[in-house]
Design a protein around this motif. Structure first.
Motif, PDB file in Angstrom:
ATOM      1  N   UNK A   1      36.526  46.796 -25.580  1.00 56.51           N
ATOM      2  CA  UNK A   1      35.715  46.675 -26.782  1.00 56.51           C
ATOM      3  C   UNK A   1      34.353  46.078 -26.431  1.00 56.51           C
ATOM      4  N   UNK A   2      33.279  46.747 -26.827  1.00 58.26           N
ATOM      5  CA  UNK A   2      31.916  46.340 -26.485  1.00 58.26           C
ATOM      6  C   UNK A   2      31.180  45.941 -27.759  1.00 58.26           C
ATOM      7  N   UNK A   3      30.891  44.669 -27.901  1.00 58.77           N
ATOM      8  CA  UNK A   3      30.277  44.164 -29.139  1.00 58.77           C
ATOM      9  C   UNK A   3      28.786  44.501 -29.213  1.00 58.77           C
ATOM     10  N   UNK A   4      28.196  44.236 -30.381  1.00 54.63           N
ATOM     11  CA  UNK A   4      26.788  44.519 -30.605  1.00 54.63           C
ATOM     12  C   UNK A   4      25.896  43.302 -30.393  1.00 54.63           C
ATOM     13  N   UNK A   5      24.616  43.483 -30.663  1.00 55.95           N
ATOM     14  CA  UNK A   5      23.634  42.412 -30.494  1.00 55.95           C
ATOM     15  C   UNK A   5      23.939  41.237 -31.423  1.00 55.95           C
ATOM     16  N   UNK A   6      23.876  40.031 -30.877  1.00 53.58           N
ATOM     17  CA  UNK A   6      24.140  38.748 -31.549  1.00 53.58           C
ATOM     18  C   UNK A   6      25.613  38.562 -31.919  1.00 53.58           C
TER      19      UNK A   6
ATOM     20  N   UNK B   1      37.608  53.186 -25.452  1.00 49.71           N
ATOM     21  CA  UNK B   1      36.489  52.246 -25.355  1.00 49.71           C
ATOM     22  C   UNK B   1      35.742  52.321 -26.680  1.00 49.71           C
ATOM     23  N   UNK B   2      35.590  51.165 -27.330  1.00 53.61           N
ATOM     24  CA  UNK B   2      34.948  51.113 -28.644  1.00 53.61           C
ATOM     25  C   UNK B   2      33.677  50.272 -28.542  1.00 53.61           C
ATOM     26  N   UNK B   3      32.571  50.811 -29.011  1.00 56.71           N
ATOM     27  CA  UNK B   3      31.313  50.069 -29.029  1.00 56.71           C
ATOM     28  C   UNK B   3      30.774  49.988 -30.443  1.00 56.71           C
ATOM     29  N   UNK B   4      30.108  48.877 -30.753  1.00 57.84           N
ATOM     30  CA  UNK B   4      29.500  48.707 -32.074  1.00 57.84           C
ATOM     31  C   UNK B   4      28.001  48.489 -31.922  1.00 57.84           C
ATOM     32  N   UNK B   5      27.205  49.245 -32.697  1.00 61.89           N
ATOM     33  CA  UNK B   5      25.758  49.051 -32.782  1.00 61.89           C
ATOM     34  C   UNK B   5      25.117  49.130 -31.394  1.00 61.89           C
TER      35      UNK B   5
ATOM     36  N   UNK C   1      28.840  52.840 -35.902  1.00 60.48           N
ATOM     37  CA  UNK C   1      27.504  52.644 -36.471  1.00 60.48           C
ATOM     38  C   UNK C   1      26.479  52.351 -35.381  1.00 60.48           C
ATOM     39  N   UNK C   2      26.310  53.340 -34.540  1.00 59.91           N
ATOM     40  CA  UNK C   2      25.495  53.183 -33.340  1.00 59.91           C
ATOM     41  C   UNK C   2      24.000  53.140 -33.638  1.00 59.91           C
ATOM     42  N   UNK C   3      23.285  52.577 -32.664  1.00 63.22           N
ATOM     43  CA  UNK C   3      21.819  52.580 -32.699  1.00 63.22           C
ATOM     44  C   UNK C   3      21.342  53.438 -31.528  1.00 63.22           C
ATOM     45  N   UNK C   4      21.706  54.727 -31.563  1.00 61.91           N
ATOM     46  CA  UNK C   4      21.450  55.611 -30.428  1.00 61.91           C
ATOM     47  C   UNK C   4      20.007  56.062 -30.349  1.00 61.91           C
ATOM     48  N   UNK C   5      19.344  56.180 -31.487  1.00 64.08           N
ATOM     49  CA  UNK C   5      17.956  56.640 -31.535  1.00 64.08           C
ATOM     50  C   UNK C   5      17.152  55.708 -32.433  1.00 64.08           C
TER      51      UNK C   5
END
Length: 240
Positions: free
Chosen positions: A19-24, A82-86, A111-115
């Protein structure tokens, strides 16, 4: 593992999740999803990314964040999911070269920030700086986010409190901010599911990607609608 991380379940479990967390955020912020995964037969690992969970950050390229996670793939270690957020979605996609080619892996991008265009980069950068300058209490998070549990609000506060503010430099050292190239060259052993709260954030012209729009759900899908994440995980072959 040499880096800081949270773990749930037993290493002997039949399936593994990363599991890969997001910013902050921090590794502990995955507690709710991790418990659901353990109940479903997984051993779960959630690393603290560079600049998070009390870790320093001196390298700000997304590739550096991914390289920092290479030890989690040592000795041909593999993951079913593998799960990533933001922001963690970009790091998740950057892990593609580490995946063994002999095992099918499901990646779930939450809820990715891909672009991101320059205008949105400025907005997110200022938002992160505001979060760190004015750390909200658990009670304030609960008032602002009635759909969150108290545990999730506590972990949200913890993530911000243990965030290295230098990490905000990530926004300026990864331009253009785009992961479409990785999505357009997916290896055949990787399956991607994208869960989004805003249909405008869906990348265009991407094949072999399942997409689901969650109407009425905010950015924190793992807190507000964890079942949507669990539903995106393939059943073990024995249960098909």
């Amino acid at each position: 593992m040499s880096h800081s991380a949270s773990q749930w379940g037993f290493p002997t479990a039949s399936r593994r999740a990363l599991l890969i967390h997001g910013m902050t955020m921090c590794s502990n912020s995955w507690e709710g999803i991790a418990q659901l995964l353990v109940a479903d037969g997984f051993f779960v690992i959630a690393p603290n990314l560079l600049g998070h969970g009390g870790r320093e950050c001196t390298s700000y390229r997304i590739s550096d964040f991914a390289e920092d996670l290479r030890p989690y793939f040592a000795m041909d270690t593999s993951y079913d999911v593998i799960i990533g957020h933001s922001f963690g979605c970009l790091v998740t996609l950057s892990l593609l070269p580490f995946l063994p080619k002999t095992k099918e892996t499901t990646m779930i991008l939450v809820d990715s920030a891909l672009e991101l265009e320059e205008k949105k980069i400025n907005i997110f950068e200022n938002m992160v700086l505001d979060w760190t300058a004015n750390v909200r209490t658990t009670e304030e998070h609960m008032a602002e986010n009635p759909a969150w549990s108290r545990r999730d609000c506590v972990l949200r506060t913890l993530g911000i409190a243990t965030f290295d503010t230098n990490t905000v430099k990530v926004f300026r050292q990864n331009t253009p901010w785009s992961s479409n190239g990785l999505l357009k060259n997916l290896p055949p052993h990787v399956k991607i599911t994208l869960l989004v709260s805003n249909p405008e954030s869906i990348p265009r012209d991407i094949e072999r990607m399942n997409t689901k729009v969650l109407t009425g759900i905010g950015h924190w899908i793992q807190y507000e609608c964890p079942d949507a994440i669990m539903d995106a995980i393939p059943l073990p072959r024995a249960k098909l």
